[in-house]
Design a protein around this motif. Structure first.
Motif, PDB file in Angstrom:
ATOM      1  N   ILE A 110       0.839  -1.202   0.000  1.00 23.77           N
ATOM      2  CA  ILE A 110       0.000   0.000   0.000  1.00 23.77           C
ATOM      3  C   ILE A 110       0.877   1.257   0.000  1.00 23.77           C
ATOM      4  N   THR A 111       1.931   1.252   0.794  1.00 22.77           N
ATOM      5  CA  THR A 111       2.841   2.409   0.855  1.00 22.77           C
ATOM      6  C   THR A 111       3.475   2.650  -0.510  1.00 22.77           C
ATOM      7  N   ARG A 112       3.902   1.579  -1.127  1.00 22.69           N
ATOM      8  CA  ARG A 112       4.520   1.661  -2.460  1.00 22.69           C
ATOM      9  C   ARG A 112       3.529   2.252  -3.464  1.00 22.69           C
ATOM     10  N   THR A 113       2.291   1.805  -3.406  1.00 29.16           N
ATOM     11  CA  THR A 113       1.263   2.301  -4.331  1.00 29.16           C
ATOM     12  C   THR A 113       1.032   3.796  -4.111  1.00 29.16           C
ATOM     13  N   GLU A 152     -20.599   0.618  -6.308  1.00 27.65           N
ATOM     14  CA  GLU A 152     -21.671   1.371  -7.000  1.00 27.65           C
ATOM     15  C   GLU A 152     -21.172   2.656  -7.612  1.00 27.65           C
ATOM     16  N   ASN A 153     -20.354   3.387  -6.851  1.00 27.61           N
ATOM     17  CA  ASN A 153     -19.871   4.682  -7.342  1.00 27.61           C
ATOM     18  C   ASN A 153     -18.409   4.641  -7.758  1.00 27.61           C
ATOM     19  N   LYS A 154     -17.941   3.475  -8.090  1.00 31.98           N
ATOM     20  CA  LYS A 154     -16.517   3.350  -8.430  1.00 31.98           C
ATOM     21  C   LYS A 154     -16.259   3.997  -9.787  1.00 31.98           C
ATOM     22  N   GLN A 155     -15.281   4.908  -9.798  1.00 31.35           N
ATOM     23  CA  GLN A 155     -14.980   5.598 -11.059  1.00 31.35           C
ATOM     24  C   GLN A 155     -14.045   4.764 -11.911  1.00 31.35           C
ATOM     25  N   GLU A 156     -14.221   4.862 -13.199  1.00 31.78           N
ATOM     26  CA  GLU A 156     -13.361   4.116 -14.123  1.00 31.78           C
ATOM     27  C   GLU A 156     -12.061   4.888 -14.361  1.00 31.78           C
ATOM     28  N   LEU A 157     -11.135   4.203 -15.008  1.00 34.07           N
ATOM     29  CA  LEU A 157      -9.873   4.863 -15.361  1.00 34.07           C
ATOM     30  C   LEU A 157     -10.088   5.787 -16.552  1.00 34.07           C
ATOM     31  N   ASN A 158      -9.379   6.928 -16.543  1.00 30.07           N
ATOM     32  CA  ASN A 158      -9.430   7.804 -17.720  1.00 30.07           C
ATOM     33  C   ASN A 158      -8.117   7.653 -18.511  1.00 30.07           C
ATOM     34  N   THR A 159      -7.975   8.451 -19.548  1.00 34.79           N
ATOM     35  CA  THR A 159      -6.799   8.311 -20.434  1.00 34.79           C
ATOM     36  C   THR A 159      -5.504   8.579 -19.691  1.00 34.79           C
ATOM     37  N   ARG A 160      -5.535   9.604 -18.822  1.00 37.78           N
ATOM     38  CA  ARG A 160      -4.306   9.966 -18.091  1.00 37.78           C
ATOM     39  C   ARG A 160      -3.897   8.845 -17.147  1.00 37.78           C
ATOM     40  N   ASN A 161      -4.896   8.318 -16.431  1.00 36.08           N
ATOM     41  CA  ASN A 161      -4.641   7.207 -15.510  1.00 36.08           C
ATOM     42  C   ASN A 161      -4.026   6.034 -16.235  1.00 36.08           C
ATOM     43  N   THR A 162      -4.668   5.679 -17.345  1.00 36.22           N
ATOM     44  CA  THR A 162      -4.254   4.482 -18.081  1.00 36.22           C
ATOM     45  C   THR A 162      -2.825   4.643 -18.576  1.00 36.22           C
ATOM     46  N   ARG A 163      -2.528   5.837 -19.073  1.00 30.76           N
ATOM     47  CA  ARG A 163      -1.169   6.084 -19.572  1.00 30.76           C
ATOM     48  C   ARG A 163      -0.176   5.956 -18.421  1.00 30.76           C
ATOM     49  N   PHE A 164      -0.521   6.526 -17.290  1.00 30.59           N
ATOM     50  CA  PHE A 164       0.355   6.498 -16.112  1.00 30.59           C
ATOM     51  C   PHE A 164       0.587   5.060 -15.639  1.00 30.59           C
ATOM     52  N   SER A 187      -9.985   2.849  -8.767  1.00 28.52           N
ATOM     53  CA  SER A 187      -9.522   2.065  -9.918  1.00 28.52           C
ATOM     54  C   SER A 187      -8.023   2.256 -10.131  1.00 28.52           C
ATOM     55  N   LEU A 188      -7.565   3.503 -10.003  1.00 26.14           N
ATOM     56  CA  LEU A 188      -6.137   3.776 -10.158  1.00 26.14           C
ATOM     57  C   LEU A 188      -5.343   3.069  -9.060  1.00 26.14           C
ATOM     58  N   PHE A 189      -5.830   3.184  -7.842  1.00 27.49           N
ATOM     59  CA  PHE A 189      -5.150   2.572  -6.695  1.00 27.49           C
ATOM     60  C   PHE A 189      -4.995   1.067  -6.901  1.00 27.49           C
ATOM     61  N   GLU A 190      -6.096   0.411  -7.293  1.00 27.17           N
ATOM     62  CA  GLU A 190      -6.082  -1.049  -7.438  1.00 27.17           C
ATOM     63  C   GLU A 190      -5.215  -1.489  -8.620  1.00 27.17           C
ATOM     64  N   ALA A 191      -5.140  -0.613  -9.627  1.00 28.17           N
ATOM     65  CA  ALA A 191      -4.361  -0.965 -10.814  1.00 28.17           C
ATOM     66  C   ALA A 191      -2.856  -0.926 -10.550  1.00 28.17           C
ATOM     67  N   LEU A 192      -2.465  -0.361  -9.411  1.00 25.01           N
ATOM     68  CA  LEU A 192      -1.037  -0.265  -9.104  1.00 25.01           C
ATOM     69  C   LEU A 192      -0.600  -1.208  -7.979  1.00 25.01           C
ATOM     70  N   LEU A 193      -1.543  -1.962  -7.448  1.00 20.87           N
ATOM     71  CA  LEU A 193      -1.169  -2.958  -6.435  1.00 20.87           C
ATOM     72  C   LEU A 193      -0.452  -4.126  -7.126  1.00 20.87           C
TER      73      LEU A 193
END
Lengths: 294, 305
Positions: free
Chosen positions: A158-161, A259-271, A182-188
């Motif tokens: 978690i600290t690394r993420t 329910e309210n989970k936001q999806e990744l956007n272009t910037r997130n995905t690129r990162f 979504s961003l957080f989970e994509a970096l675990l």
């Protein structure tokens, strides 16, 4: 032979029966109790770890028969470096030995894709190279994903993420609004695994010990009062039946949270792709170094 | 299907072994599927029955033990002494107890919390996904105080409704950084004068980590924090910060929701917590309360070593 035959028939019947219900997609194990098992049998600690690795192989095979997609095991915690040098070296040597055996034993390794999760920079060069080799050799396998948490703690993950995301913010790759679940989970470490459905800990201890804290937020958590080398298929069947009884509750809870989970956007995905590329390149370098030495 | 190879003897003539193998496979494909479905339901029925029987046995067992240990202040004092003696004065007792709740009965919950408060526990987390506690926490406070008054005890109870993702302002962040730098030190004696009850739900679970990430990223971008200052210690303090002080992580989490599902409890808080499954709140008797503390006192945490 009769005993083996009986065991095989039992497993085949139980596996087919259990599969009539919902099968968990992801099971995690805290393989606790190897040392106490060894002490109980008046043996050295290494005996316990050896027996434990046999049990692990058996359980992986069973999970493969049950068509479970992901199996994650807690093999070595960052906290375990506090143990005696002799034991730590013993575990590292055992890991090296088991990694190469796993690659050679094509009959029993269930065509698994092996991944090692954790801060591998804390490990010796030899182990790091062995990890890179086993990951590379199994990356195209189409069996289950087998995650080995080695030199791992959940708080380090978690600290690394958080540090990766903070770094991305500092360098303006991502903005405040881009930081979401979504961003957080994509970096675990477990970015491409589904959530853990069942988390099992053996040896009778009733805590998570800094393992998969984020990923087990809606898991069925079960504690078994047997040492890991004694963890038989019966216990896994029992765990799956317990899960089947509560699967609806788990799904309801996850649905409400997401329910309210936001999806990744272009910037997130690129990162995210950029960060994963960096990690892959690091692994690839280790592999090349290993091949050059060989 | 290696067992088929074991059943069919390899020394038999080839025709016989082939017919036998095909026969077994045909049986499995035609008969076994419906049979396995029947067995599946049978296993679940047997499992349900055995769970029910176990529950009845447990209820009977606890009722029997309850007669020997009626609820009283003296019993709680004796428990404290017993634990202290058994651990040679170095009593292993929890500082922070968490509860995962489902069916909220305010009166019963107040009674349970009163037992732990009388024992000496100062920090509590109540994880309730139903939302009932959030809208009734003043009633809960009144009930707890009334219970304590019957034993001539008086203490302030501070309830923090952690519903939703909390935000910290700049003065809060400065306080946390003072803890990080050692200018302020965390002390178990800090809140001797009152009890803190933190009410949480799933919204404060994983989302709290995401909001903390956002906060740290902002702090770094605005040069309030250096990148190298991002440590697990800082993250823990930001997650545990309530109104000027840092709440210790729970050492004991008691599930009173009659299932083995995590229910979205704050992930970081479960790091080293002992997790006890104790049925539901209606069946959580005084003896079970004693059991949780006595069991906790005997646990040995090795922290990896």
């Amino acid at each position: 032979d009769t005993k083996v035959m009986g065991s095989c028939i039992y497993r085949t019947i139980m596996s087919n029966v259990i599969k009539n219900g919902q099968i968990p997609r992801h099971i995690a194990f805290i393989m606790d109790g190897n040392r106490r098992f060894a002490r109980q049998h008046d043996q050295k600690v290494s005996y316990g770890h050896n027996q434990g690795s046999r049990t692990l192989l058996q359980i992986i095979q069973l999970c493969s028969e049950l068509e479970i997609d992901f199996v994650t095991v807690f093999a070595f915690s960052i906290e375990n470096f506090k143990r005696s040098k002799e034991e730590v070296n013993g575990i590292m040597n055992l890991a090296l030995q088991k990694f190469s055996e796993f690659l050679e034993d094509t009959d029993h390794n269930v065509n698994a894709k092996v991944r090692v999760l954790g801060d591998i920079s804390l490990l010796s060069q030899e182990i790091q190279k062995s990890i890179a080799t086993i990951e590379n050799s199994t990356k195209d396998n189409d069996g289950m994903v087998f995650n080995i948490c080695f030199s791992y703690t959940s708080t380090e993950e978690i600290t690394r993420t958080i540090k990766m995301i903070a770094n991305g913010s500092m360098d303006h790759y991502i903005q405040e609004d881009d930081i979401n679940k979504s961003l957080f989970e994509a970096l675990l470490y477990t970015y491409d695994c589904c959530e853990i459905d069942i988390l099992i800990r053996t040896s009778g201890e009733i805590r998570l010990s800094d393992f998969m804290l984020y990923q087990s937020a809606y898991s069925c958590i079960l504690f078994y009062d047997v040492y890991w080398p004694e963890f038989k298929p019966y216990f896994l069947y029992h765990a799956i039946i317990m899960y089947q009884k509560q699967a609806k509750l788990i799904q309801e809870r996850r649905k409400i949270e997401n329910e309210n989970k936001q999806e990744l956007n272009t910037r997130n995905t690129r990162f995210i792709n950029n960060q994963r590329e960096i990690i892959q390149n690091q692994r690839h370098e280790l592999l090349i170094n290993n091949q050059n030495i060989n | 299907m290696t067992w088929i190879g074991l059943v069919v003897n390899s020394k038999w003539p080839g025709v016989v072994t082939n017919v036998l193998k095909e026969g077994i496979l045909l049986f499995l494909s035609v008969i076994a599927k419906p049979l396995s479905l029947v067995l599946f339901h049978l296993i679940h029925i047997i499992y349900n029955i055995s769970m029910h029987v176990n529950r009845l046995k447990e209820t009977y067992k606890w009722k029997k033990i309850s007669k020997a240990y009626p609820e009283s202040m003296l019993a709680i004092e004796n428990l404290k002494c017993d634990i202290s003696e058994a651990t040679n004065g170095d009593a292993n007792v929890p500082i922070h107890v968490g509860f995962i709740l489902d069916n909220i009965n305010l009166e019963k919950l107040a009674r349970v919390l009163s037992w732990y408060i009388i024992f000496g526990i100062k920090y509590f987390t109540l994880h309730d996904n139903s939302g009932k506690l959030s809208s009734n926490y003043e009633d809960l406070r009144s009930l707890i105080l009334a219970n304590l008054n019957t034993h001539n005890l008086n203490t302030d109870i501070f309830i923090n409704d952690d519903h939703g993702v909390k935000t910290l302002d700049i003065s809060d962040i400065e306080t946390v950084l003072e803890y990080e730098s050692g200018q302020l030190t965390e002390s178990e004696d800090e809140i001797q004068e009152f009890v803190l009850i933190n009410i949480t739900n799933y919204e404060v679970g994983r989302d709290s980590l995401v909001s903390t990430t956002r906060l740290i990223s902002n702090m770094v971008t605005e040069n309030i924090l250096e990148y190298d200052q991002i440590t697990d210690s800082l993250i823990r303090r930001l997650l545990s910060y309530i109104n000027g002080f840092i709440v210790p992580l729970p050492d004991l989490v008691i599930k009173l929701d009659n299932n083995s599902v995590n229910q979205g409890y704050k992930p970081w808080d479960l790091r080293y917590a002992e997790i006890m499954y104790m049925g539901d709140i209606e069946q959580f008797s005084f003896v079970k309360f004693m059991y949780t503390l006595e069991s906790f006192s005997k646990i040995e945490q090795r922290f990896g070593s």
